[in-house]
Motif scaffolding. Structure first.
Motif, PDB file in Angstrom:
ATOM      1  N   SER A 186     -36.614 -23.563  13.851  1.00  0.00           N
ATOM      2  CA  SER A 186     -36.066 -24.515  14.822  1.00  0.00           C
ATOM      3  C   SER A 186     -37.185 -25.299  15.489  1.00  0.00           C
ATOM      4  CB  SER A 186     -35.245 -23.770  15.880  1.00  0.00           C
ATOM      5  OG  SER A 186     -34.154 -23.099  15.301  1.00  0.00           O
ATOM      6  N   PRO A 320     -30.272 -26.999  14.783  1.00  0.00           N
ATOM      7  CA  PRO A 320     -29.147 -26.119  15.149  1.00  0.00           C
ATOM      8  C   PRO A 320     -28.837 -25.065  14.101  1.00  0.00           C
ATOM      9  CG  PRO A 320     -28.374 -28.342  14.615  1.00  0.00           C
ATOM     10  CD  PRO A 320     -29.852 -28.416  14.702  1.00  0.00           C
ATOM     11  N   PHE A 323     -31.380 -22.340  14.689  1.00  0.00           N
ATOM     12  CA  PHE A 323     -31.102 -21.691  15.969  1.00  0.00           C
ATOM     13  C   PHE A 323     -29.920 -20.743  15.844  1.00  0.00           C
ATOM     14  CE2 PHE A 323     -28.853 -21.534  20.043  1.00  0.00           C
ATOM     15  CZ  PHE A 323     -29.860 -21.042  20.861  1.00  0.00           C
ATOM     16  N   TRP A 324     -28.891 -21.151  15.116  1.00  0.00           N
ATOM     17  CA  TRP A 324     -27.721 -20.289  14.915  1.00  0.00           C
ATOM     18  C   TRP A 324     -28.134 -18.998  14.190  1.00  0.00           C
ATOM     19  CZ3 TRP A 324     -23.237 -18.683  16.322  1.00  0.00           C
ATOM     20  CH2 TRP A 324     -22.404 -17.976  15.435  1.00  0.00           C
TER      21      TRP A 324
END
Length: 490
Positions: A186, A320, A323-324
């Protein structure tokens, strides 16, 4: 008779009272120790874990930024043709693999506080060198050197955690390292997007600044780590005398797990080689790291050349997704430690990867939104699988020398997945990247199946230990995780 009986009745309550008082005192001592221990663990989480997580974070930043650099013009500027980009990506891993196992065996003798900062400084210099590469040869040389020095990190960090934390605590802390690897992806997207605005500064394109800045930061952090990483709990600057007493007690309580003082023997080394679970976990790690490295390095390239996003979108749309993946693994790592359940953490999330890659293999006719959603589905399993597998092996290996050797094998040989991942996404297969997606799907299926075999082995060994306790089978002469006093975590 009645006088004697009366005397016994008078004595009995006194004896019972003494036993009750002793039990209360023991209970109070245990409660007091638990409170003191909780304070010490909190200090370890505050002073030890952040350093190790930071090092893991920057190591993955430095090795994985090649994917972002490729989308920013590095391929054209260096004149890379054919599969030279894939070769450069894979060249990171041969020396990485060769250095991991020796690192696991020597790091405690050399000292965590010496070996880890020295390795970080060396790979930081090599990363910085990428920014001045003029062609494929210089890029390949820097990637080789980065791999050799970064190979010392993961086994050193894992064994350092095992040196400071108890068995039931280590799974969550190992998960921090894999969370850091996910978060690094990320951060890479954020940094790469920001560095787009440095294009042309001092006559350098943005991708060169990506290497120069990240390499320089690594060298600075390595220098700071030499003074921050403690040599042992006896000299740790953040522990007082009472904390050190707690650490000594913790070391005694985990004797059955560690089974040694850090001086590894040939017999312990052979225990690891002869144990089938070492090789099964290692096979699984090859599969897991093939998927993890392939996904983390090539996602920006897939977004750029597979989904036909712009350079800017391929940078920030990866953020994202990564990050997930880190968020999912953080939750799973905590729950796995909280309930001491390793198998469930492994097998529950593999199907998400199967579904995600199946969607990507569905064909070019699928809307790009659905394919982008599939990336989130894949990220759900990518970091969980590799981290949970290593945590399961670490918590089920004893004595200490066997654990070090087992982890060394799994981490070193497992990184064959890095070599494989660099070759399964050639640019010639864009935009479908069928080989890479299909190979990753197959790797997940192999890991999923092997975990069930390992589960069977652990339960069979626990059943054998019951027979040993009942006297039907003789106990092994040397202490190991096969001993009746040692209970596997499933």
């Amino acid at each position: 008779m009645s006088v004697q009986k009366g005397s016994q009745d008078l004595v009995k309550p006194d004896v019972d009272s003494q036993f009750q008082q002793a039990e209360i005192a023991t209970s109070d001592e245990d409660a007091d120790f638990k409170r003191r221990e909780a304070r010490v663990v909190a200090k370890l989480d505050l002073y030890v874990c952040p350093i190790l997580v930071m090092l893991q974070l920057i190591s993955f930043l430095d090795r994985g930024n090649i994917g972002f650099a490729a989308t920013q013009g590095m391929i054209m500027d260096l004149g890379l043709v054919g599969t030279q980009l894939n070769t450069a990506i894979s060249l990171f891993y041969p020396l990485y693999i060769l250095s991991e196992f020796p690192a696991a065996l020597i790091v405690k003798r050399v000292g965590f506080h010496r070996l880890i900062p020295a390795a970080a400084a060396c790979w930081g210099i090599a990363c910085l060198g990428n920014g001045f590469a003029k062609g494929f040869g210089e890029l390949a040389a820097c990637r080789l050197l980065m791999g050799m020095f970064e190979g010392f990190l993961m086994p050193s960090l894992t064994l350092m955690l095992a040196n400071w934390y108890k068995r039931e605590e280590i799974g969550l802390r190992i998960s921090y390292l894999f969370i850091a690897s996910s978060i690094s992806s990320s951060f890479s997207g954020i940094i790469a997007y920001a560095i787009l605005f440095m294009e042309g500064k001092a006559g350098y394109p943005g991708w060169r600044w990506l290497y120069i800045i990240e390499g320089s930061v690594t060298v600075v952090i390595a220098g700071a780590c030499y003074f921050i990483i403690p040599s042992s709990y006896t000299t740790a600057y953040f522990l007082n005398e009472d904390d050190r007493a707690v650490m000594r007690k913790r070391a005694e309580l985990t004797e059955a797990y560690s089974g040694g003082k850090g001086h590894y023997t040939r017999a312990e080394f052979l225990m690891a080689i002869k144990d089938v679970k070492t090789w099964l976990h290692t096979l699984i790690q090859v599969m897991c790291l093939t998927v993890m490295y392939g996904f983390s390095v090539f996602l920006p390239i897939i977004l750029r050349f597979g989904f036909n996003f712009s350079v800017e979108k391929s940078q920030y749309l990866s953020i994202p997704v990564f990050f997930w993946g880190s968020l999912v693994y953080a939750v799973v790592g905590y729950l796995s430690d909280r309930f001491s359940r390793r198998f469930i953490a492994c097998v529950s999330f593999a199907p998400f990867g199967v579904i995600g890659y199946a969607i990507l293999l569905g064909g070019e006719h699928l809307p790009v939104g659905i394919k982008y959603f599939a990336c989130f589905v894949i990220a759900t399993c990518v970091w969980v699988m590799g981290g949970a597998n290593i945590a399961w092996l670490s918590t089920n290996s004893a004595p200490e020398g066997k654990r070090a050797a087992s982890l060394g094998f799994a981490l070193a040989i497992g990184n064959l997945g890095g070599i494989i991942s660099g070759q399964i996404y050639p640019q010639t297969m864009a935009p479908a990247y069928t080989l890479g997606h299909a190979w990753s799907l197959g790797a997940i299926c192999v890991a999923f199946s092997a975990w069930w075999v390992i589960r069977y082995i652990y339960y069979s060994r626990e059943s054998l230990k019951i027979e040993v306790r009942e006297g039907r089978v003789s106990e092994p002469p040397e202490f190991s995780d096969r001993a009746t006093t040692y209970k596997y975590q499933h």
